[in-house]
Scaffold this motif. Sequence first.
Motif, PDB file in Angstrom:
ATOM      1  N   THR A  54       0.806  -1.210   0.000  1.00 32.31           N
ATOM      2  CA  THR A  54       0.000   0.000   0.000  1.00 32.31           C
ATOM      3  C   THR A  54       0.845   1.268   0.000  1.00 32.31           C
ATOM      4  OG1 THR A  54      -0.113  -0.027   2.426  1.00 32.31           O
ATOM      5  CG2 THR A  54      -1.892  -1.127   1.230  1.00 32.31           C
ATOM      6  N   GLN A  55       2.159   1.120   0.022  1.00 28.39           N
ATOM      7  CA  GLN A  55       3.009   2.307   0.085  1.00 28.39           C
ATOM      8  C   GLN A  55       2.829   3.176  -1.158  1.00 28.39           C
ATOM      9  OE1 GLN A  55       4.605   2.986   2.922  1.00 28.39           O
ATOM     10  NE2 GLN A  55       3.644   1.106   3.655  1.00 28.39           N
ATOM     11  N   SER A  56       2.560   2.560  -2.279  1.00 33.05           N
ATOM     12  CA  SER A  56       2.392   3.313  -3.517  1.00 33.05           C
ATOM     13  C   SER A  56       0.921   3.382  -3.921  1.00 33.05           C
ATOM     14  CB  SER A  56       3.207   2.666  -4.642  1.00 33.05           C
ATOM     15  OG  SER A  56       2.794   1.325  -4.841  1.00 33.05           O
ATOM     16  N   ASP A  57       0.042   3.246  -2.943  1.00 33.26           N
ATOM     17  CA  ASP A  57      -1.383   3.216  -3.218  1.00 33.26           C
ATOM     18  C   ASP A  57      -1.865   4.615  -3.577  1.00 33.26           C
ATOM     19  OD1 ASP A  57      -4.278   1.853  -1.434  1.00 33.26           O
ATOM     20  OD2 ASP A  57      -4.077   2.807  -3.382  1.00 33.26           O
ATOM     21  N   ASP A  58      -2.060   4.848  -4.859  1.00 34.33           N
ATOM     22  CA  ASP A  58      -2.500   6.157  -5.318  1.00 34.33           C
ATOM     23  C   ASP A  58      -3.900   6.474  -4.813  1.00 34.33           C
ATOM     24  OD1 ASP A  58      -2.196   8.565  -7.005  1.00 34.33           O
ATOM     25  OD2 ASP A  58      -3.778   7.647  -8.212  1.00 34.33           O
ATOM     26  N   PHE A  59      -4.717   5.437  -4.664  1.00 33.42           N
ATOM     27  CA  PHE A  59      -6.076   5.673  -4.175  1.00 33.42           C
ATOM     28  C   PHE A  59      -6.059   6.191  -2.746  1.00 33.42           C
ATOM     29  CE2 PHE A  59      -9.833   4.263  -1.852  1.00 33.42           C
ATOM     30  CZ  PHE A  59     -10.807   4.930  -2.579  1.00 33.42           C
ATOM     31  N   LEU A  60      -5.173   5.667  -1.914  1.00 31.73           N
ATOM     32  CA  LEU A  60      -5.085   6.119  -0.528  1.00 31.73           C
ATOM     33  C   LEU A  60      -4.784   7.614  -0.470  1.00 31.73           C
ATOM     34  CD1 LEU A  60      -5.092   5.373   2.473  1.00 31.73           C
ATOM     35  CD2 LEU A  60      -2.662   4.874   2.283  1.00 31.73           C
ATOM     36  N   LYS A  61      -3.907   8.081  -1.332  1.00 29.60           N
ATOM     37  CA  LYS A  61      -3.595   9.510  -1.383  1.00 29.60           C
ATOM     38  C   LYS A  61      -4.819  10.324  -1.799  1.00 29.60           C
ATOM     39  CE  LYS A  61      -0.409  12.893  -3.417  1.00 29.60           C
ATOM     40  NZ  LYS A  61      -1.508  13.844  -3.727  1.00 29.60           N
ATOM     41  N   LEU A  63      -7.954   9.495  -1.377  1.00 28.93           N
ATOM     42  CA  LEU A  63      -8.919   9.469  -0.283  1.00 28.93           C
ATOM     43  C   LEU A  63      -8.507  10.430   0.828  1.00 28.93           C
ATOM     44  CD1 LEU A  63     -11.443   8.312   1.027  1.00 28.93           C
ATOM     45  CD2 LEU A  63     -10.062   6.390   1.865  1.00 28.93           C
ATOM     46  N   ARG A  64      -7.224  10.451   1.127  1.00 22.05           N
ATOM     47  CA  ARG A  64      -6.756  11.360   2.177  1.00 22.05           C
ATOM     48  C   ARG A  64      -6.950  12.823   1.769  1.00 22.05           C
ATOM     49  NH1 ARG A  64      -1.296  10.642   5.711  1.00 22.05           N
ATOM     50  NH2 ARG A  64      -1.547  12.505   6.999  1.00 22.05           N
ATOM     51  N   ASP A  65      -6.634  13.144   0.531  1.00 19.81           N
ATOM     52  CA  ASP A  65      -6.828  14.521   0.047  1.00 19.81           C
ATOM     53  C   ASP A  65      -8.303  14.917   0.126  1.00 19.81           C
ATOM     54  OD1 ASP A  65      -4.142  14.721  -0.456  1.00 19.81           O
ATOM     55  OD2 ASP A  65      -4.298  14.373  -2.619  1.00 19.81           O
ATOM     56  N   LEU A  66      -9.172  13.993  -0.274  1.00 18.29           N
ATOM     57  CA  LEU A  66     -10.602  14.283  -0.226  1.00 18.29           C
ATOM     58  C   LEU A  66     -11.067  14.468   1.214  1.00 18.29           C
ATOM     59  CD1 LEU A  66     -13.323  14.403  -1.862  1.00 18.29           C
ATOM     60  CD2 LEU A  66     -13.618  12.005  -1.206  1.00 18.29           C
ATOM     61  N   TYR A  67     -10.618  13.609   2.105  1.00 20.52           N
ATOM     62  CA  TYR A  67     -10.995  13.664   3.516  1.00 20.52           C
ATOM     63  C   TYR A  67     -10.631  15.024   4.110  1.00 20.52           C
ATOM     64  CZ  TYR A  67     -10.967  12.297   8.499  1.00 20.52           C
ATOM     65  OH  TYR A  67     -11.178  12.214   9.859  1.00 20.52           O
ATOM     66  N   GLU A  68      -9.415  15.476   3.840  1.00 25.76           N
ATOM     67  CA  GLU A  68      -8.963  16.746   4.400  1.00 25.76           C
ATOM     68  C   GLU A  68      -9.688  17.922   3.765  1.00 25.76           C
ATOM     69  OE1 GLU A  68      -4.777  16.378   3.764  1.00 25.76           O
ATOM     70  OE2 GLU A  68      -4.478  15.117   5.562  1.00 25.76           O
ATOM     71  N   LEU A 108      -1.895   1.682   9.285  1.00 23.43           N
ATOM     72  CA  LEU A 108      -2.702   2.787   9.799  1.00 23.43           C
ATOM     73  C   LEU A 108      -1.900   3.996  10.251  1.00 23.43           C
ATOM     74  CD1 LEU A 108      -5.177   0.669  11.977  1.00 23.43           C
ATOM     75  CD2 LEU A 108      -5.498   1.468   9.632  1.00 23.43           C
ATOM     76  N   LEU A 109      -0.634   3.812  10.506  1.00 27.89           N
ATOM     77  CA  LEU A 109       0.172   4.893  11.075  1.00 27.89           C
ATOM     78  C   LEU A 109       0.124   6.156  10.220  1.00 27.89           C
ATOM     79  CD1 LEU A 109       3.376   3.065  12.372  1.00 27.89           C
ATOM     80  CD2 LEU A 109       1.646   4.238  13.733  1.00 27.89           C
ATOM     81  N   GLY A 110      -0.138   7.271  10.905  1.00 24.87           N
ATOM     82  CA  GLY A 110      -0.072   8.562  10.241  1.00 24.87           C
ATOM     83  C   GLY A 110      -1.304   8.966   9.472  1.00 24.87           C
ATOM     84  N   LEU A 111      -2.312   8.113   9.406  1.00 22.90           N
ATOM     85  CA  LEU A 111      -3.524   8.465   8.673  1.00 22.90           C
ATOM     86  C   LEU A 111      -4.448   9.301   9.563  1.00 22.90           C
ATOM     87  CD1 LEU A 111      -4.158   5.071   6.858  1.00 22.90           C
ATOM     88  CD2 LEU A 111      -3.196   7.174   5.895  1.00 22.90           C
ATOM     89  N   PRO A 112      -5.277  10.167   8.966  1.00 29.77           N
ATOM     90  CA  PRO A 112      -6.028  11.137   9.774  1.00 29.77           C
ATOM     91  C   PRO A 112      -7.371  10.641  10.294  1.00 29.77           C
ATOM     92  CG  PRO A 112      -6.333  11.611   7.442  1.00 29.77           C
ATOM     93  CD  PRO A 112      -5.387  10.445   7.513  1.00 29.77           C
ATOM     94  N   TRP A 113      -7.755   9.396   9.983  1.00 26.96           N
ATOM     95  CA  TRP A 113      -9.097   8.946  10.337  1.00 26.96           C
ATOM     96  C   TRP A 113      -9.065   7.840  11.372  1.00 26.96           C
ATOM     97  CZ3 TRP A 113      -8.177   9.085   4.742  1.00 26.96           C
ATOM     98  CH2 TRP A 113      -7.486   7.972   4.261  1.00 26.96           C
ATOM     99  N   PHE A 114     -10.094   7.020  11.412  1.00 23.65           N
ATOM    100  CA  PHE A 114     -10.226   5.961  12.411  1.00 23.65           C
ATOM    101  C   PHE A 114     -10.187   4.595  11.735  1.00 23.65           C
ATOM    102  CE2 PHE A 114     -11.879   9.704  14.400  1.00 23.65           C
ATOM    103  CZ  PHE A 114     -11.581   9.574  15.741  1.00 23.65           C
ATOM    104  N   ARG A 157     -15.904   6.150  -8.117  1.00 21.96           N
ATOM    105  CA  ARG A 157     -16.346   7.535  -8.239  1.00 21.96           C
ATOM    106  C   ARG A 157     -15.277   8.514  -7.790  1.00 21.96           C
ATOM    107  NH1 ARG A 157     -21.667   8.044  -9.199  1.00 21.96           N
ATOM    108  NH2 ARG A 157     -20.900   9.960 -10.140  1.00 21.96           N
ATOM    109  N   LEU A 158     -14.507   8.142  -6.753  1.00 20.85           N
ATOM    110  CA  LEU A 158     -13.427   9.012  -6.296  1.00 20.85           C
ATOM    111  C   LEU A 158     -12.329   9.117  -7.348  1.00 20.85           C
ATOM    112  CD1 LEU A 158     -11.936  10.742  -4.266  1.00 20.85           C
ATOM    113  CD2 LEU A 158     -11.215   8.668  -3.073  1.00 20.85           C
TER     114      LEU A 158
END
Length: 475
Positions: A54-61, A63-68, A108-114, A157-158
């Motif tokens: 998941t280190q190169s997971d573009d979707f995670l980035k 999702l994080r941008d959208l969340y913030e 999970l480390l460093g992510l802004p959610w739960f 959709r994201l």
Amino acid sequence: MNEKTKWHDRLFGKKLIKCDSTNNSNDFNTFPTNEVLKNVQIIGLYFNFANINTQSDDFLKKLRDLYEKLNAGCLNGDADKRIEVIQVVMWAHNDNYGDFEMSHRDSLLGLPWFAMPFSEINLKTRLSRRYRIKSGVPTLVLLDKDGSTVSISAHERLVEDPNGTNFPWRPRPVDEVLKDVVLQPGGSYYQDHPNGIKGDIRYIDVPDGVRGFYFSAHWCPPCKAFTPHLAEAYKMIRKREPNFEIILVSSDRSAESYSAYVESMPWLSVPFQQASVRAELAQLYGIRGIPTLLLLDSNGHVITMDARSEIAEDPLAQNFPWKPRAVNILTDRFLTKLHDFPSIVLFVDAEETEIQFAESVLLPAATNYYKMNNINISSVSEDRLFSTCDHDDYFLQFLIGTDNESTDILRDLTGLDDVVPLLVAIDLPNRRYATMEYGLEITTDSVNDFVRKFQKNDLKFKDISEEGVENAENL
């Protein structure tokens, strides 16, 4: 916490962990689930897989941008959060990955959610079945504040709308999706519809009645094997229900393949060139694999997502349109639901008279049970029946176990002898089961009494072994 918010705990557990831990211990700060979700408009369930890089997971980035971005205006607590994400960390396969708990923490480390705690393995598995998560495929599911499903295809959709311009991407109803689409008749359509419209056919022109959407493709061997059986069932059903119609939603990769596939079909199809419409329909219903045949009632509500299995079990379509029934024969698809809901199972011989006897004693108890719990089993669709939050605490299946493979699996799971008739309460979510006392006659009254005792937790339960529970995960 009132009744309306208890679904939080049922789905995710009573505690969630905050993912922004930066210490070196394995402990995250935990918060009560109902507090985390108290002032949240949309809940995003993000299913990811720890043993996939998941280190190169573009979707995670994304999702994080959208969340913030979505929550930028509510950091001071004066407004509801537009979205709260709950991450559900899973594994694509149980290989020798090493320290599973450590890999869970690292995800999970460093992510802004739960996130759901590592220990909530059963709840995570239950959620993955509930939303039909495909192993190894990161998926984002959006829920409303009342727990109802907004989208089970928000991942796509994201990717299409990374700025969240149309968030939360509420799906359009099927009649709107197909509003401007001219449906294509199959090659043998007019043989079965001699009085059908000879010009352009649109969704609005399809007569009111049960409608099937058949997600399939010419390149798919199981699809090609099932299509002839579906065509036979379709023709039988239309003799009794002439308004029944099927619409093919193809996943073919070329126009030539699509054209060859529809040549012999007696129903309608979404044209191959309508790729965006076909994709939107797949997203609307969360289609994870083909072939899939789903049925809608005249109001557009899903009756069943698994009409393919219904046809296999009922080839003469005698129970069409296969609305949920109070008592069912134990088959593979009901066996899988044992993970999520307890069941009352009456084991009998496979003779027709024995099955009729089983239904005669189970049906009054089932009817009474559903009435007491305000569940209208005959009118609610299967999809909503098995996913709506209000039923999670008390939904109970009533099953007849005959001489088949599913029955053998269940007997092996619980260690039950090959005895008939035998009435059993299987509570797999709580790893326990109870049998009616040996020698006690199985009657309508004794079954009713058994169900009442189950509800009062007044049966003599036995534990299902850890080995049995592990084997059950492979059901």
